[in-house]
Each structure stands twice: as structure tokens, then as C-alpha cells.
Design an enzyme around this catalytic site. Structure first.
Site, short mmCIF file in Angstrom:
data_model
loop_
_atom_site.label_atom_id
_atom_site.label_comp_id
_atom_site.label_asym_id
_atom_site.label_seq_id
_atom_site.Cartn_x
_atom_site.Cartn_y
_atom_site.Cartn_z
N SER A 70 0.99 -1.10 -0.10
CA SER A 70 0.03 -0.03 -0.04
C SER A 70 0.75 1.38 0.15
O SER A 70 1.39 1.57 -0.93
CB SER A 70 -0.99 0.01 1.17
OG SER A 70 -1.87 1.13 1.30
N HIS A 80 -8.83 1.29 1.71
CA HIS A 80 -8.87 0.46 0.38
C HIS A 80 -10.39 0.13 0.34
O HIS A 80 -10.71 -1.18 -0.27
CB HIS A 80 -7.91 -0.70 0.55
CG HIS A 80 -6.43 -0.43 0.57
ND1 HIS A 80 -5.81 0.08 -0.38
CD2 HIS A 80 -5.71 -0.38 1.76
CE1 HIS A 80 -4.54 0.27 -0.20
NE2 HIS A 80 -4.41 0.04 1.12
#
Length: 314
Positions: free
Chosen positions: A89, A198
Site C-alpha cells: 500500500s 482500500h
């Protein structure tokens, strides 16, 4: 030996991270000071003291990327060159700077904006996240179905065969977590975050971040950097769009690790304050060679182990 370097994501931050490197490694110190100047943030104060801002999204994100990039500068002269780079990420930004797809100025400027906008989204659309360990795929799927009756919930991170992360509204994540515990999953651990990373709850941050990305310049780079979103190397033409999608779509770290192994990578070296990604790689590829570097001591130990195993690294 084929090597991939790993760059840690949010959650790996620790008070004191980088302090030993800063005192003992000239390359790290130069890079960390440069990052501090670019960001307009006193990283020494933020990272080396008990500064509560380090536990917030707005500050943790630029601090971690600066740290990861500075460690990469410190280790290059002593460790073998990378065949691939992979971050989790947020860690993708450190990897992209290291790989040359982003300049350090551009990359850190983007991360500072990203952290600020995601922190704002957490206030506008509060949410929750929970780590789920050793649950079967059908249990996770059923838990999300049940949780959706109370609110948004979905898998945000496919980290390893043994670990996924649920994300969504507090009600949705709570209901899904309760279902998993009722059905024999012993470890469902809430994360200390205030937002649903997310997931579509980050859409406001993604929309606000898009202009920063479209105004940025991206290069082809010198080392392939793998995307958690697409499970393929970033390309300069699609980099902005992929980074924007990353904010609202799941990450597939385990799939990236598996694909790197299929490409011939057999050694993974994590750069960051804690062995978070090392554990995930071990769960995904039990036979891989895995190292983690957080300070000069772990760097020296890694150099020594690689010399024993492979002779000269360079």
C-alpha cells in the site's frame, strides 16, 4: 540469487525508527535530512521522540516513506542490487522513489498530500479495520455477507494465505468480526485506525488526490516496482491511475509475492522499522530467504549472512 526489496506500509511506524541509522550512517542521514526539508516536517522530532503525531495518518505516511527511502540509500552500497521492488500500500511510494519512477521531491510531496487527504476522509467517513488470521476463504466471504447487513465491509488487504484485513464502516466490520469469532476464527484483531482504507469510504480522498497525481511526472524507472492493485509492474503511462485506484481497491500483496517467486525471485529484503512484511512473505513462501533491515545492526547481520550463503554480494 534474485532479490526483491520490500517497503513497509502504514502500521509499521515506531517511535525511534531510524535513530540508529541517522547517528551511524552518512547516506541515511543525508537522505533523511533531505526528506525532512522537502516535506517541511522535522522528521527527527517526529520519529526519534515520543511525538504523538507519528500515530496519525497525516504524519505517519510521509514519515514512513521518508524512512524507507533513506534506508534504501543506506544499504545500496553493501547489498546486492534489486531485481524487483514491492511495497505494501503506502510502501509502494517508497518503492517507486527507490526505483526511479518518482523523484524524491515528487514522491514525498505526493505522500504528504495523500496522508492529509486520507486523514480528512477518515473524519468525514469514519470506519474501522480488523486483521483476520487463519480463516478459510469461505468463512471470510460469509462474514462479509453478514456484515453487509449492518454496513459496508469488504476485504481490503490480501496479505498472505493466513492473513486478510477487513475494512468498512464500524458497524459492518464489527458484525463481520463477530460472525468470524462465532464460527471458530480465534484471532480477529481490530486495528488502531479511524478510517476504512482500500474501500469506497476513501473515495473523497481519491477524488481530491487525483489532481496531484495528474500533475506529477512519472518515469520508466530503473527497477520494476510491483503494484498491489494490478499484481503487475507499474508503467509510467498508467501509474497515476493505478495509484488513485489503490486508495479505494483491495491490495494483493500475497499475489505479488507469489508472482515474484514465479519470476525467479528467491530472496526478499524488507526495509523498515518492523518485520511486518517479512512475516507475510514467510507465510506465503515458506522456503524463501527473508531478511529485515531496521538499523545498522540488522544491516550488518544481513550482509554477513548473505556473504556466508553466496560469497560476495556485489
Amino acid at each position: 540469487m534474485q532479490v526483491a526489496y520490500l517497503f513497509s506500509g502504514q502500521g509499521a511506524e515506531r517511535t525511534g525508527m531510524g535513530a540508529a541509522f541517522y547517528q551511524q550512517n552518512a547516506q541515511f542521514k543525508q537522505a533523511f535530512d533531505q526528506a525532512s526539508q522537502i516535506l517541511g516536517i522535522d522528521l527527527l522530532q517526529l520519529c526519534f521522540t515520543a511525538d504523538q503525531r507519528l500515530q496519525t495518518t497525516a504524519y505517519a505516511q510521509p514519515a514512513l516513506v521518508a524512512l524507507n527511502w533513506a534506508i534504501y540509500q543506506a544499504v545500496q552500497a553493501e547489498l546486492p542490487p534489486a531485481q524487483a521492488l514491492l511495497g505494501l500500500s503506502l510502501g509502494e511510494y517508497g518503492a517507486l522513489i527507490a526505483g526511479g519512477q518518482l523523484s524524491v521531491v515528487n514522491g514525498l510531496t505526493l505522500v504528504k498530500a495523500r496522508g492529509r487527504l486520507m486523514a480528512q476522509a477518515c473524519q468525514t467517513n469514519p470506519g474501522a479495520m480488523a486483521v483476520v488470521l487463519k480463516a478459510r476463504a469461505e468463512q471470510i466471504e460469509a462474514a462479509c455477507v453478514v456484515g453487509q447487513q449492518s454496513g459496508l465491509v469488504a476485504v481490503a488487504n490480501y496479505n498472505s494465505p493466513q492473513q486478510v484485513v477487513l475494512s468498512g464502516t464500524t458497524a459492518g466490520v464489527t458484525a463481520a468480526s463477530h460472525y468470524l469469532r462465532e464460527h471458530g476464527v480465534k484471532r480477529v484483531l481490530p486495528l488502531a485506525v479511524s478510517g476504512a482504507f482500500h474501500t469506497p469510504l476513501m473515495q473523497s480522498a481519491a477524488a481530491a488526490f487525483k489532481p496531484y497525481l495528474t500533475q506529477s511526472r512519472f518515469a520508466t524507472g530503473t527497477v520494476p516496482v510491483w503494484s498491489n492493485t494490478t499484481v503487475a509492474p507499474f508503467t509510467a503511462t498508467k501509474l497515476a491511475a493505478t495509484l488513485n485506484r489503490q486508495m479505494v481497491q483491495p491490495t494483493h500483496f500475497a499475489a505479488c509475492v507469489t508472482e515474484l517467486s514465479n519470476q525467479g525471485i528467491d530472496t526478499f529484503i524488507e526495509l523498515g522499522p518492523a518485520p511486518v512484511l517479512s512475516r507475510l512473505v514467510k507465510q506465503t513462501l515458506p522456503t524463501a530467504k527473508i531478511y529485515q533491515i531496521a538499523d545498522p545492526q540488522t544491516l550488518a547481520a544481513t550482509v554477513a549472512e548473505l556473504e556466508v550463503a553466496h560469497g560476495s554480494n556485489r
